[in-house]
Design a protein around this motif. Structure first.
Motif, short mmCIF file in Angstrom:
data_model
loop_
_atom_site.label_atom_id
_atom_site.label_comp_id
_atom_site.label_asym_id
_atom_site.label_seq_id
_atom_site.Cartn_x
_atom_site.Cartn_y
_atom_site.Cartn_z
N SER A 110 1.35 -0.91 0.14
CA SER A 110 -0.13 -0.66 -0.41
C SER A 110 1.11 1.18 -0.07
O SER A 110 2.19 1.38 -0.22
CB SER A 110 -0.63 0.01 1.41
N LEU A 111 0.14 2.69 -0.33
CA LEU A 111 1.19 3.67 -0.22
C LEU A 111 1.96 4.03 1.05
O LEU A 111 2.47 4.57 1.12
CB LEU A 111 -0.41 4.66 -0.45
N LEU A 115 15.06 13.82 2.01
CA LEU A 115 14.36 13.36 1.15
C LEU A 115 12.79 12.64 2.04
O LEU A 115 12.00 12.13 1.28
CB LEU A 115 14.25 13.89 -0.30
N LEU A 116 14.22 10.98 1.66
CA LEU A 116 13.34 10.10 1.64
C LEU A 116 12.69 9.65 3.58
O LEU A 116 11.18 9.64 4.07
CB LEU A 116 14.13 8.73 2.00
N GLN A 117 13.24 10.78 4.15
CA GLN A 117 13.09 11.42 5.74
C GLN A 117 11.61 11.95 5.89
O GLN A 117 11.15 11.51 6.79
CB GLN A 117 13.93 11.58 6.62
N PHE A 118 11.72 12.56 4.50
CA PHE A 118 10.45 13.12 4.81
C PHE A 118 8.68 12.67 4.58
O PHE A 118 7.86 13.30 4.32
CB PHE A 118 10.55 14.65 3.36
N LEU A 119 8.92 10.71 4.14
CA LEU A 119 7.79 10.36 4.21
C LEU A 119 7.40 9.26 5.81
O LEU A 119 7.38 8.92 5.69
CB LEU A 119 8.84 9.33 3.62
N ALA A 164 2.59 -9.12 -6.70
CA ALA A 164 1.62 -8.98 -6.57
C ALA A 164 0.77 -8.11 -6.30
O ALA A 164 -0.38 -7.24 -7.19
CB ALA A 164 1.36 -9.55 -5.32
N SER A 165 1.95 -6.59 -5.97
CA SER A 165 1.56 -5.39 -6.17
C SER A 165 1.55 -4.54 -7.39
O SER A 165 0.59 -3.44 -7.51
CB SER A 165 2.27 -4.08 -5.31
N LEU A 166 2.09 -5.51 -8.17
CA LEU A 166 1.66 -4.39 -10.28
C LEU A 166 0.49 -5.53 -11.12
O LEU A 166 0.24 -4.72 -11.70
CB LEU A 166 3.18 -4.86 -10.60
N ALA A 167 0.13 -6.75 -10.49
CA ALA A 167 -0.34 -7.40 -11.10
C ALA A 167 -1.81 -6.27 -10.82
O ALA A 167 -1.96 -5.96 -10.27
CB ALA A 167 -1.00 -8.77 -10.46
N PRO A 168 -2.63 -6.49 -11.86
CA PRO A 168 -3.96 -6.05 -12.32
C PRO A 168 -4.43 -6.50 -11.35
O PRO A 168 -5.06 -7.38 -11.15
CB PRO A 168 -4.50 -5.74 -14.25
N ARG A 169 -5.45 -5.27 -10.74
CA ARG A 169 -6.70 -5.95 -10.04
C ARG A 169 -8.56 -6.66 -10.56
O ARG A 169 -7.91 -6.08 -11.72
CB ARG A 169 -7.29 -5.02 -8.44
N LYS A 170 -8.32 -7.14 -9.59
CA LYS A 170 -9.87 -8.19 -10.10
C LYS A 170 -10.17 -6.92 -9.91
O LYS A 170 -11.25 -7.19 -9.16
CB LYS A 170 -9.68 -9.42 -10.64
N ARG A 171 -11.80 -6.92 -10.79
CA ARG A 171 -13.18 -5.61 -10.38
C ARG A 171 -14.42 -7.62 -10.89
O ARG A 171 -14.21 -7.72 -11.44
CB ARG A 171 -12.88 -5.00 -11.78
N ARG A 172 -15.09 -6.70 -9.39
CA ARG A 172 -15.51 -7.59 -9.29
C ARG A 172 -17.54 -7.15 -9.58
O ARG A 172 -17.14 -5.72 -9.93
CB ARG A 172 -16.58 -7.64 -7.84
#
Length: 506
Positions: free
Chosen positions: A6-7, A60-64, A495-503
């Motif tokens: 996730s983000l 810069l990464l610390q700003f996350l 798993a993150s790059l795989a397209p989500r399946k729409r229900r």
């Protein structure tokens, strides 16, 4: 089921990678100061640039920054997995600008090799490296040998809550003391004490062969770091054969063996518990393995003219056996002698020794003696079950920080990692063969890269094929992470790059 990153996960991972990047910037201050002390102004500029880039990116990464909390296992695996490659990119900046590398890929290769303590190098004109560049190479060995996470935790950077997840993600499961931070601090203390004592002894030995004092001190520090962290980088292109000194070679063998012993066992000896040392399954496996393989190598070398007399066989053969076993990669024979004078049997025996490697929880690479011992115990258990009555309950135990009963989970873990190593060794050999190299050389090079061994046969050279070099970089990375962490991270990314399946609602 594999979960997507996730983000929030990406912010957490970026934050911790930023912290490690800032720590790496502090590491580059050591060669920068070395350059100033020896008035090496051009290297000083390069390392100042490298420090600046690492600090800017890390900040810069610390700003996350995210709210404080316990680091999840998935996040810890990603941080640990990416750290080795991300920091290698920062390491490649001052290395490439030194002019000692034919391509940028070569500089990146040495960065990965240094941090993973592989010790194979594609640098040009090593004999004329600046003191700053050499200091940086061996600082990478020191940090990489201890483990990036171990160094960070020993300095109290991540704290106790996140430290446990990161410590486990780096492939370390045993604790010297209950507290993770105290465990890493004890590991760091043991390392620094041994390296300091070794540097003093090596300085005296280097001065005794006619080396000037300042140069003797520097080279002794670098050799001590490389030997104990089982790294393999050497300050001279001829590696250990440059010194042509039996006392130096004998002392380095002792250091390499110490470096291939688990820090947990070191801690037990540190506390005066010698029975833990001699009864440990890894120590017993090590003694048996070294004895058997030394006899095999000696028998294979006996037909060679270079090893026709016993002193030469002991000096050259035994040193190479210890170097391969500890996955250090020091050589007291030239690469040409290794491929032409060594018999094919001795050559492949060295590859087999490096494939197994040293102890788990040490700075050595390879499958590890602990897993080999567990697999052997599982074979014993299977034989006992076959010959025992059906009503009997077979229990097989072993000593490793106390009496332990062999469990199916331990056998499963050992077999899984063992199979993954064998597959990678084989695939790497096939890749080398596909690039036109002989099978024996391709096997040895593949084993050296995956086990982070560093004994090379001439395939790893400046300006080598980019595709082969990229695969060797992957092997060094995968071997250092021992596959489980790497495969988990790759599965999460896929798993993150795989397209989500729409229900579809009917």
């Amino acid at each position: 089921m594999w979960q997507r990153f996730s983000l929030y996960d990406l912010r957490v991972i970026g934050h911790y990678l930023g912290t490690l990047t800032q720590l790496f910037a502090a590491l580059m201050a050591v060669p920068f100061i070395t350059a100033l002390v020896f008035q090496e102004w051009e290297p000083a500029e390069r390392y100042l640039l490298g420090i600046g880039i690492a600090l800017v990116v890390g900040t810069l990464l610390q700003f996350l920054r995210i709210e404080p909390g316990r680091l999840g296992r998935r996040q810890a695996l990603a941080v640990t997995g990416f750290a080795w490659i991300v920091l290698a990119f920062f390491a490649s900046v001052p290395l490439f600008l030194s002019g000692h590398y034919a391509t940028y890929m070569d500089a990146l290769f040495d960065g990965v090799s240094g941090l993973t303590t592989t010790g194979a190098t594609v640098a040009l004109d090593i004999d004329h490296f600046s003191n700053a560049d050499n200091m940086f190479r061996f600082m990478m060995h020191l940090v990489g040998g201890l483990g990036l996470i171990v160094v960070a935790l020993s300095l109290g950077i991540f704290g106790k809550r996140s430290g446990s997840s990161l410590y486990t993600a780096e492939g370390r499961s045993e604790h010297v003391v209950p507290n993770v931070v105290q465990t890493t601090q004890l590991i760091l203390r043991i390392t620094l004490v041994i390296i300091f004592i070794a540097a003093v002894v090596l300085t005296a030995l280097c001065i005794s062969i006619g080396m000037e004092p300042v140069r003797a001190v520097l080279q002794s520090i670098w050799l001590a770091i490389s030997a104990f962290t089982t790294g393999g980088f050497a300050p001279m292109a001829e590696s250990v054969s440059y010194y042509n000194s039996i006392p130096i070679e004998v002392f380095l063998m002792l250091l390499m063996i110490l470096g291939s012993i688990s820090f947990v066992v070191h801690a037990e000896v540190w506390k005066g518990r010698l029975q833990s040392f001699f009864g440990d399954i890894e120590i017993r496996t090590m003694l048996i393995w070294l004895l058997v393989m030394t006899v095999v190598v000696a028998a294979s070398l006996s037909a060679s003219a270079l090893f026709s007399d016993l002193p030469a066989m002991i000096r050259r053969g035994l040193f190479m056996v210890v170097s391969a076993f500890s996955t250090t990669g020091f050589q007291n024979v030239t690469t040409n002698q290794l491929t032409t004078v060594f018999s094919s049997g001795a050559f492949l025996a060295l590859a087999l020794i490096a494939a197994v490697g040293g102890s788990a929880g040490s700075t050595a690479g390879g499958v590890k003696l602990h897993r080999v011992g567990i697999i052997f115990k599982s074979i014993v258990s299977t034989v006992k079950e076959a010959v025992s009555p059906s009503s009997a309950r077979v229990v097989v135990s072993y000593n490793h920080l106390g009496r332990r009963v062999l469990s199916s989970d331990a056998v499963k873990e050992a077999m899984t990692v063992f199979v993954l190593f064998v597959i990678t060794y084989s695939v790497g050999a096939l890749v080398g063969i596909a690039h036109g190299y002989e099978a024996s050389q391709a096997i040895m090079e593949s084993v050296s890269m995956t086990s982070n061994g560093g004994i090379i046969t001439g395939i790893v050279t400046p300006g080598m094929s980019p595709s082969l070099e990229a695969f060797y970089i992957f092997q060094m990375w995968a071997g250092r992470l021992e596959f489980v962490t790497l495969l988990a991270v790759l599965a999460e990314i896929i798993a993150s790059l795989a397209p989500r399946k729409r229900r579809v609602r009917q």
